[in-house]
Design a protein around this motif. Sequence first.
Motif, PDB file in Angstrom:
ATOM      1  N   VAL A   1       0.784  -1.135  -0.051  1.00 17.40           N
ATOM      2  CA  VAL A   1      -0.029   0.010   0.135  1.00 17.40           C
ATOM      3  C   VAL A   1       0.863   1.277  -0.148  1.00 17.40           C
ATOM      4  O   VAL A   1       0.637   2.392  -0.717  1.00 17.40           O
ATOM      5  N   ASN A   2       1.914   1.241   0.708  1.00 16.16           N
ATOM      6  CA  ASN A   2       2.688   2.410   1.162  1.00 16.16           C
ATOM      7  C   ASN A   2       4.022   2.567  -0.100  1.00 16.16           C
ATOM      8  O   ASN A   2       4.565   3.589  -0.057  1.00 16.16           O
ATOM      9  N   LYS A   3       4.172   1.430  -0.808  1.00 20.13           N
ATOM     10  CA  LYS A   3       5.280   1.377  -1.624  1.00 20.13           C
ATOM     11  C   LYS A   3       6.679   1.490  -0.750  1.00 20.13           C
ATOM     12  O   LYS A   3       7.523   1.516  -1.149  1.00 20.13           O
ATOM     13  N   LYS A   4       6.701   1.101   0.740  1.00 17.89           N
ATOM     14  CA  LYS A   4       7.531   1.185   1.550  1.00 17.89           C
ATOM     15  C   LYS A   4       7.374  -0.182   2.358  1.00 17.89           C
ATOM     16  O   LYS A   4       6.468  -0.249   2.866  1.00 17.89           O
ATOM     17  N   SER A   5       8.279  -0.934   2.828  1.00 17.04           N
ATOM     18  CA  SER A   5       8.330  -1.686   3.731  1.00 17.04           C
ATOM     19  C   SER A   5       8.883  -1.131   5.039  1.00 17.04           C
ATOM     20  O   SER A   5       9.314   0.255   5.251  1.00 17.04           O
ATOM     21  N   LYS A   6       9.019  -1.890   6.193  1.00 19.54           N
ATOM     22  CA  LYS A   6       9.670  -1.644   7.625  1.00 19.54           C
ATOM     23  C   LYS A   6      10.894  -2.042   7.333  1.00 19.54           C
ATOM     24  O   LYS A   6      11.589  -2.512   8.574  1.00 19.54           O
ATOM     25  N   LEU A   7      11.444  -2.102   6.202  1.00 18.83           N
ATOM     26  CA  LEU A   7      12.906  -2.277   6.392  1.00 18.83           C
ATOM     27  C   LEU A   7      13.843  -1.147   5.965  1.00 18.83           C
ATOM     28  O   LEU A   7      13.505  -0.189   5.101  1.00 18.83           O
ATOM     29  N   ILE A   8      15.046  -1.127   6.412  1.00 13.89           N
ATOM     30  CA  ILE A   8      16.154  -0.195   6.422  1.00 13.89           C
ATOM     31  C   ILE A   8      17.411  -0.875   5.827  1.00 13.89           C
ATOM     32  O   ILE A   8      17.884  -1.701   6.586  1.00 13.89           O
ATOM     33  N   GLY A   9      17.980  -0.466   4.724  1.00 19.01           N
ATOM     34  CA  GLY A   9      19.181  -0.876   4.149  1.00 19.01           C
ATOM     35  C   GLY A   9      20.304  -0.281   4.887  1.00 19.01           C
ATOM     36  O   GLY A   9      20.182   0.815   5.231  1.00 19.01           O
ATOM     37  N   ILE A  10      21.329  -1.331   5.015  1.00 20.44           N
ATOM     38  CA  ILE A  10      22.538  -0.759   5.767  1.00 20.44           C
ATOM     39  C   ILE A  10      23.559  -1.561   4.996  1.00 20.44           C
ATOM     40  O   ILE A  10      23.824  -2.513   4.848  1.00 20.44           O
TER      41      ILE A  10
END
Length: 339
Positions: free
Chosen positions: A57-66
């Motif tokens: 829905v948001n086109k974003k996940s609850k993930l942060i790349g590092i």
Amino acid sequence: MQVTIKDIARECGVSVATVSMALSSKKTRVSEKTKAKVIEVARKYNYQPNNAAVSLVNKKSKLIGIVFNDLRNTHISSLFMEINNVVEKRGYSLVCHIIEDDGAVECDLLRNVGAGNISALIWAKSLEKYTNEEKKKLNDAILQLDVPVMTMDNYGFACEGTDVVFDYRQGGYIATKHLIDYGHRRIGCVAGKKNYQVTQERLEGYKMALQEAGISYDEKLVVYGDYTMNSGYMLFSYIMGKKVTAIFSMNDEMAFGIYRAARMYGVSIPEEVSVVGFDNVPFADVMQVPLTTIGIPVEEIGKYIGERTMELIECTEKKGRNVREYKPQLLLRGSTRKI
């Protein structure tokens, strides 16, 4: 059976969209009364949002790349843990990528990272010497992600985010000046990878302190390792062969290698050679001869990166790009002595 967002909407007598907005951390048009009711029902059934659905829905996940060069370094792994502690409490997860010193694959990596619909990127890879063309390609690849980007060096990115930098030049100066103040004139330098910006900055600090004291710079007293313990171990015999009375090691990991080699060769620290490290990693102060080193506030930096990343993700307005700088501190211990 697991409760869904539709079940909560049905019990509250509102739409699925209203429930979604009420459970969001962002400001919405949902009234406080409705929001309170939705949260109460969600808690009653111990509702857990479907992150995969949210990302669609948001086109974003609850993930942060590092992205790192290497996680074996204690300083880097400590930084990772501090960042993770912050974002995990906010319901986010870090997706770690390791990329070695190969600028050709950086853009490919970024395309793969972007395919995961990350909400932000922490680019903790050391800044290397890039051509103008390489800089442009990397910056373009970063911009295509369309997410906030935190860096650990000033890469010159044009996207939203923060460059978290440390004054490595001043750190190299302080370490070398301390040895000069203790009477040392022949000071060896065990440097890191030559193509890293942080290596060049620490070396500039080393040269500044020598010049200020009227000591000629001798390139034969500078040897390049790779910031690992083994490289410090391997370089020790060469640097001692140059009749140095002190060694500035550009990180603690290499200093630990110097300690190991000194023990093997029967060289006493600090009676026969003084040693200064850089980073203040765990165990630096519990060695048989505690290591004098340049302190980097890794916990403070990691916490800031985590909190700033969350702030950028949750803010609805673009905030541009800024710089946050940290300063070095000499931590005086037992590995140096006056001569």
